[in-house]
Design an enzyme around this catalytic site. Structure first.
Site, mmCIF file in Angstrom:
data_model
loop_
_atom_site.group_PDB
_atom_site.id
_atom_site.type_symbol
_atom_site.label_atom_id
_atom_site.label_comp_id
_atom_site.label_asym_id
_atom_site.label_seq_id
_atom_site.Cartn_x
_atom_site.Cartn_y
_atom_site.Cartn_z
ATOM 1 N N THR A 196 -61.438 -35.556 -86.169
ATOM 2 C CA THR A 196 -60.546 -35.025 -87.202
ATOM 3 C C THR A 196 -60.149 -36.078 -88.228
ATOM 4 O O THR A 196 -59.583 -35.751 -89.262
ATOM 5 C CB THR A 196 -59.252 -34.491 -86.570
ATOM 6 N N GLY A 212 -60.493 -35.582 -78.562
ATOM 7 C CA GLY A 212 -60.865 -34.749 -77.427
ATOM 8 C C GLY A 212 -60.096 -35.124 -76.179
ATOM 9 O O GLY A 212 -60.130 -36.275 -75.762
ATOM 10 N N ASP A 325 -48.498 -37.177 -72.616
ATOM 11 C CA ASP A 325 -49.354 -36.933 -73.791
ATOM 12 C C ASP A 325 -48.758 -37.538 -75.054
ATOM 13 O O ASP A 325 -48.837 -36.954 -76.131
ATOM 14 C CB ASP A 325 -49.589 -35.423 -73.974
#
Length: 573
Positions: A196, A212, A325
């Site tokens: 991206t 990913g 995350d």
């Protein structure tokens, strides 16, 4: 008809679907070209050249003014422009110059502006449009499989453009017409890789990263030859077994060879030190750390690399052994400033884990750490400036209430540093979420999930020396993904969660101008000057907006006609 006249003058434009009806014009073009030129100049009509002249490499080393040649405008990542034609004194007169609807997808890219042409992207798409009038010059489309979450933009080298794709390829286009020079595969999309980010060009290196985290794949950054696409070097986010850093992974498994650490976003570069700075993403499995005890280097880290070799020079890890995350891919912003009475070369990052970090960019020495927004997951900071995680904040089968959510206290949207105020600006979020550990047995890919309960957003100005909040401008409920631009006109541009484009006073956060554009801003503003006129470019959903002062207010601008009357067209025919 006007486009056909411009095509005859420039000599490179075709009439597309109306070749038959326009045949007479093309036959007569040579005879009337001189007459057309004289008439257009007499009318004051500006005729943009559609053939790009190429990017001067020196422009990448200067603050962005009449050009915006890279994702952040220059190598520093500061998103500060020295332009001041639009300023705090006349911002109330800002007016719409043009709009360009893509009708394809939400624009998340920051356009480049080089030689009067804007280049920008959406997944699978690249546009070149005239930067004065917003008219399309060319459009490139390459349909692909893969994650279409967004695309941040392009890199440019001489007359070549580079962009990454949802199927993890790098495409090189000719800037003058959008034709393909070459396409190379960065990684196998069947393994879960995609891309991206906007490539960064450093001399004869095109530096690209990958995305990913659905499968347990290994993140990396690589440099390619701008002429051929040949790989020059590759640096992995996890070291090979036996290399420095490998001791921070379990030694009795292959966890570090599947450890994530994606390089989602565009980094920054110091030409004097010849160091490349990049943020890396979370380790895999996501939200599940039992199978990978240790700090898990070099995930969730800020790394300094030699751009000629890809060798690691230093690192700093904002989130050791991440289980939430919280990628550390947010822009590593470079500036020189005073710290503890000494002038230093600094790097600042407002990280996704809700902490602000200040480092010495020559060696990675930690200088300051402070939360820039509320957080509940850390009990303090260790001797190396890293937050200390509370055990009870880790995801669990019953759920753990944590602030921030996996979306973070901030995310990929661009911060800014204004050398006039000495303040660092970030769009921040207060988000409570419950983190669940969902995997049983050996976790792979996503080993958990979190569910947001409530959130709102605020734009904050920080004292870079301490990370303390100087002022706060509330943006409303929900999570903002608008980026920030500051200018020498003593303005800060961004957006709130109600669809308002904002111009704030960067010293106080006071609103000086706003416009409800009727949609979400999911990109970062940019600015440039052409023919003595400054433009502010802001993407709202799938539309690109250009704002400027009225021409009679912009000093040094020349009168330009934007149309030719019917009688004038009959005369030219």
């Amino acid at each position: 008809m006007l486009s056909h006249l411009r095509g005859m003058i420039v000599g490179t434009r075709r009439c597309g679907n109306c070749l038959e009806s326009c045949a007479g014009l093309h036959v007569a073009a040579r005879r009337i070209r001189a007459v057309v030129l004289l008439l257009l100049f007499a009318l004051g009509l500006h005729v943009p050249l559609v053939a790009a002249q190429g990017l001067d490499p020196a422009a990448l080393l200067r603050p962005a003014t009449d050009t915006w040649p890279s994702y952040n405008g220059d190598y520093s990542g500061r998103r500060f422009s020295t332009l001041d034609q639009i300023n705090a004194g006349n911002i109330g007169s800002l007016t719409l110059a043009w709009i360009f609807p893509t009708r394809v997808a939400t624009i998340k890219s920051t356009p480049l502006e080089v030689n009067g042409i804007l280049y920008f992207t959406a997944p699978d798409n690249v546009w070149a449009i005239d930067a004065r009038f917003g008219r399309e010059v060319w459009h490139y489309l390459r349909r692909s499989e893969g994650d279409h979450i967004g695309n941040r933009g392009l890199g440019m080298y001489k007359n070549w453009l580079y962009f990454t794709t949802p199927d993890a390829h790098l495409v090189c286009l000719d800037a003058k017409d959008g034709s393909v020079r070459w396409i190379v595969e960065l990684a196998d999309p069947k393994l879960g890789y995609f891309s991206t980010m906007a490539p960064l060009v450093v001399r004869d290196h095109v530096i690209v990263g990958v995305s990913g985290d659905v499968t347990d794949i290994r993140g990396f950054l690589e440099s390619l030859d701008p002429e051929t696409g040949t790989i020059q070097w590759r640096w992995y986010s996890e070291p090979d077994p036996g290399e420095p850093g490998s001791e921070t992974w379990p030694q009795d498994s292959d966890a570090l060879l599947h450890g994530g650490g994606m390089t989602w976003m565009t980094g920054t570069y110091d030409a004097e030190l010849n160091l490349l700075y990049w943020g890396t993403g979370n380790p895999n499995p996501v939200l599940a750390g039992e199978g990978r005890p240790g700090d898990n280097l070099y995930t969730c880290s800020i790394v300094a690399l030699n751009p000629d070799t890809g060798k690691l020079v230093w690192y700093f890890q904002p989130s050791p052994h991440d289980v939430h995350d919280w990628d550390a891919v947010e822009t590593p912003v470079l500036f020189d400033g005073e710290f503890a009475g000494k002038r230093r070369k600094l790097l600042a990052q407002a990280s996704r884990n809700s902490f602000f970090f200040l480092l010495d960019r020559t060696n990675g020495q930690h200088l300051a750490t402070a939360p820039f927004i509320d957080q509940t997951w850390a009990s303090g900071v260790d001797s190396r400036g890293r937050p200390i995680a509370k055990p009870e904040a880790a995801p669990s089968p019953d759920g753990a209430l944590v602030e921030p959510s996996s979306d973070g206290g901030t995310n990929w949207m661009a911060p800014s540093f204004d050398p006039q105020t000495g303040l660092f600006y970030v769009n921040a979020r207060r988000v409570f979420s419950i983190f669940y550990r969902t995997a049983t047995g050996k976790a792979e890919g996503w080993g958990g999930r979190d569910r947001n309960l409530w959130g709102n957003s605020t734009l904050r100005a920080l004292d870079y020396r301490t990370g303390k909040v100087v002022w706060n401008h509330e943006l409303g409920n929900g999570g903002s993904i608008a980026g920030i631009l500051t200018t020498a006109g003593r303005l800060l541009f961004s957006a709130d969660n109600s669809g308002n484009l904002l111009a704030l006073d960067p010293a106080s956060g006071k609103t000086l101008w706003h416009l409800n554009a009727g949609g979400e801003m999911a990109a970062s503003p940019m600015t440039y000057a052409l023919d003595g006129r400054q433009y502010i470019i802001i993407a709202v959903q799938d539309i690109l907006y250009a704002f400027a002062l009225p021409e009679n207010m912009a000093p040094g601008t020349e009168a330009r006609a934007s149309f030719v009357s019917r009688s004038e067209l009959r005369l030219l025919n």
